[in-house]
Design a protein around this motif. Sequence first.
Motif, PDB file in Angstrom:
ATOM      1  N   VAL A 110     -24.475   8.913  60.860  1.00  0.00           N
ATOM      2  CA  VAL A 110     -25.687   8.944  60.041  1.00  0.00           C
ATOM      3  C   VAL A 110     -26.393   7.590  60.107  1.00  0.00           C
ATOM      4  N   LEU A 113     -28.196   7.383  63.327  1.00  0.00           N
ATOM      5  CA  LEU A 113     -29.372   8.242  63.277  1.00  0.00           C
ATOM      6  C   LEU A 113     -30.473   7.623  62.416  1.00  0.00           C
ATOM      7  N   SER A 114     -30.064   7.109  61.259  1.00  0.00           N
ATOM      8  CA  SER A 114     -31.057   6.578  60.312  1.00  0.00           C
ATOM      9  C   SER A 114     -31.756   5.348  60.844  1.00  0.00           C
ATOM     10  N   PHE A 117     -35.144   5.673  61.802  1.00  0.00           N
ATOM     11  CA  PHE A 117     -36.174   5.935  60.798  1.00  0.00           C
ATOM     12  C   PHE A 117     -36.657   4.658  60.115  1.00  0.00           C
ATOM     13  N   PRO A 119     -38.933   1.792  59.717  1.00  0.00           N
ATOM     14  CA  PRO A 119     -40.253   1.563  60.308  1.00  0.00           C
ATOM     15  C   PRO A 119     -40.242   0.291  61.159  1.00  0.00           C
TER      16      PRO A 119
ATOM     17  N   ILE B 224     -41.555  12.146  58.762  1.00  0.00           N
ATOM     18  CA  ILE B 224     -41.044  10.790  58.978  1.00  0.00           C
ATOM     19  C   ILE B 224     -41.880  10.078  60.035  1.00  0.00           C
ATOM     20  N   MET B 276     -39.575   6.517  53.223  1.00  0.00           N
ATOM     21  CA  MET B 276     -39.105   7.156  54.443  1.00  0.00           C
ATOM     22  C   MET B 276     -37.679   7.625  54.309  1.00  0.00           C
ATOM     23  N   PHE B 277     -36.867   6.843  53.595  1.00  0.00           N
ATOM     24  CA  PHE B 277     -35.466   7.210  53.523  1.00  0.00           C
ATOM     25  C   PHE B 277     -35.217   8.416  52.629  1.00  0.00           C
ATOM     26  N   ALA B 280     -35.764  10.978  55.205  1.00  0.00           N
ATOM     27  CA  ALA B 280     -34.691  10.866  56.188  1.00  0.00           C
ATOM     28  C   ALA B 280     -33.380  11.398  55.611  1.00  0.00           C
ATOM     29  N   TYR B 283     -33.437  15.110  55.694  1.00  0.00           N
ATOM     30  CA  TYR B 283     -33.347  15.527  57.095  1.00  0.00           C
ATOM     31  C   TYR B 283     -31.920  15.420  57.614  1.00  0.00           C
ATOM     32  N   VAL B 284     -31.293  14.265  57.340  1.00  0.00           N
ATOM     33  CA  VAL B 284     -29.943  14.033  57.840  1.00  0.00           C
ATOM     34  C   VAL B 284     -28.966  15.026  57.216  1.00  0.00           C
TER      35      VAL B 284
END
Lengths: 276, 293
Positions: A110, A113-114, A117, A119, B224, B276-277, B280, B283-284
């Motif tokens: 995770v 993956l994160s 995300f 930015p 996202i 965003m998290f 996210a 989503y995760v």
Amino acid sequence: MAAITRDEKFWEGMRRLGFAATFLFMVFPIFWMVLTSFKVARDAYSTKIFFAPTLHNFISIFQDPYNFGPLLLNSLIVSFATVAIAIPAATCAAYAFSRYQFQGKNALMVAVLSSQFVPPVVVVLPFFILFKNLHLLDTRLALVILNLSFVLPFAVWMVKGFIDALPSDIEAAAVVDGCNRFQVLRHITLPLIMPGVVTSAVFGFIQSWNEFLFALILTNQKAVTLTVGLMGLHTDKGILWEHMAAASMLIMVPIFAISLTIREYFIEGLTMGAVK
Amino acid sequence: MHSREKYVKWVLMAPALLILIGTTLYPFLYSFITSFRFWRLTRSPVPKGFVGLDNYIRAFTDAGFWNSVWVTIFFTIVSVVLSMLIGLAIALILERATKLNTFMKSLLIFPFAMAPALKGFSWRFMLNPDYGILDAILDFCLPFMSDVVWLGEPYWAVFWLAMTEIWGWAPYIALVFIGALGALPKETQNAAKVDGANTFQVFWYITLPQLMPIIIMVGLLKTIFSVKMFDQVVTLTGGGPGRATETLNYYVYNQGFKFYDMGYASALAYILVTTMFIFAFVYVRFLMKGEQK
């Protein structure tokens, strides 16, 4: 065989109409750039479809004052270097994630993956200061380091998808025959997932090649890449569209060419990572 | 299992994890700390003292910040909704595996693979009121709007900014949906047809509900990436007209690299990260559920 109903006929017609609309929508913006790149300045600032084509723009962008040659070299070096570091590292990690069960594995996956995300602007703020202090601003190395932040996590997940799809029996047999894990990965798994690795490499290359924000902030002269070079065609006399179009071709054509050569894997790899 | 075998996985993961710690975790934590500091690069090359939550409080009274929040929300809604709808429509059009459709699927790669910075310039060129081809076409089709300078009107500027994003993402979403449509069981659809359902009913009551999990996943992913969008703001509109297309991302960039206000930019960046998290995280959760199957 049932007769074709009016309902089915209607939707078939809609489908054809939609096909034409999709084609226009997808292709036209690219087509127009291509067309413009062969126009002389006077024609570029018009909506003409018929004109006397010229190759002048492609020559002129490599000459003073635009000099896209070094920019092209920067883009190539940065993208190749990013991929050369990211893909081997990602493949090893993907193999471990795919074939081992261990405590904290999900959390780690995770986290990988994160990291996609986060930015880019958050990543670049501290690095701008760090690179400034280390005198690494405006170097290709700085770009490679930051490109890894998004190419690597994406590649880990993508390669993992390809390894997951591979049955582990063959590997088990090799282990019984006395191979160690590295030999298994090198001689058994790697050849079988080569299409996946190549696809990830192409992907990483495209992402680096198209990268804009990092290069915009971290470079200003020596390490400027093609995408940021476009900004140089935005002069106080306005945007030089005929040169912009030619430079766009320089950016688009290599990417289109490599994505077409691995078309089938490309679509598979694209759609696999996102949803499963 | 051999004891050496235990370390193999860590050796394999080490390079990737170290790179990620360096390139993501480090800046992530550094920005967090900086967000509590007063630090203008123009005045001092090293950070000044901690100011607690001042930078965050400042954001909430900053009209520029609130503007960027609304622009981001507006942009995200338009680009997510339209790219999903268009993506789904394209998927339904190209669903059957004919030669022509396969050719079209290859074409779909192009907009997606195009550099986002280029998308901005390309649409800016087409929308120019004097010589833009798209502007000319729109003037012809919608004569009552021929006076509109597309990138000069605040709402239209955001719309076209979203359009550059939709143009690149709809094909990708279409490819995902085509894959998903192909994997759906055909029996229910056929049974419904036998029972007299028309094409639209089959789609609405059978196919769409079956697609729902994937629609949600793609929607989250697109959200996202919409919030992350940056390049086209620079190349299409430069944030204008006025501040009409200053997204949160662009606002952070301006604070950090135009005004060199590192503390404030970091705080703004962290507001962005938090938003965003949330997406996210959801989503995760969805993705890992699929992982464990």
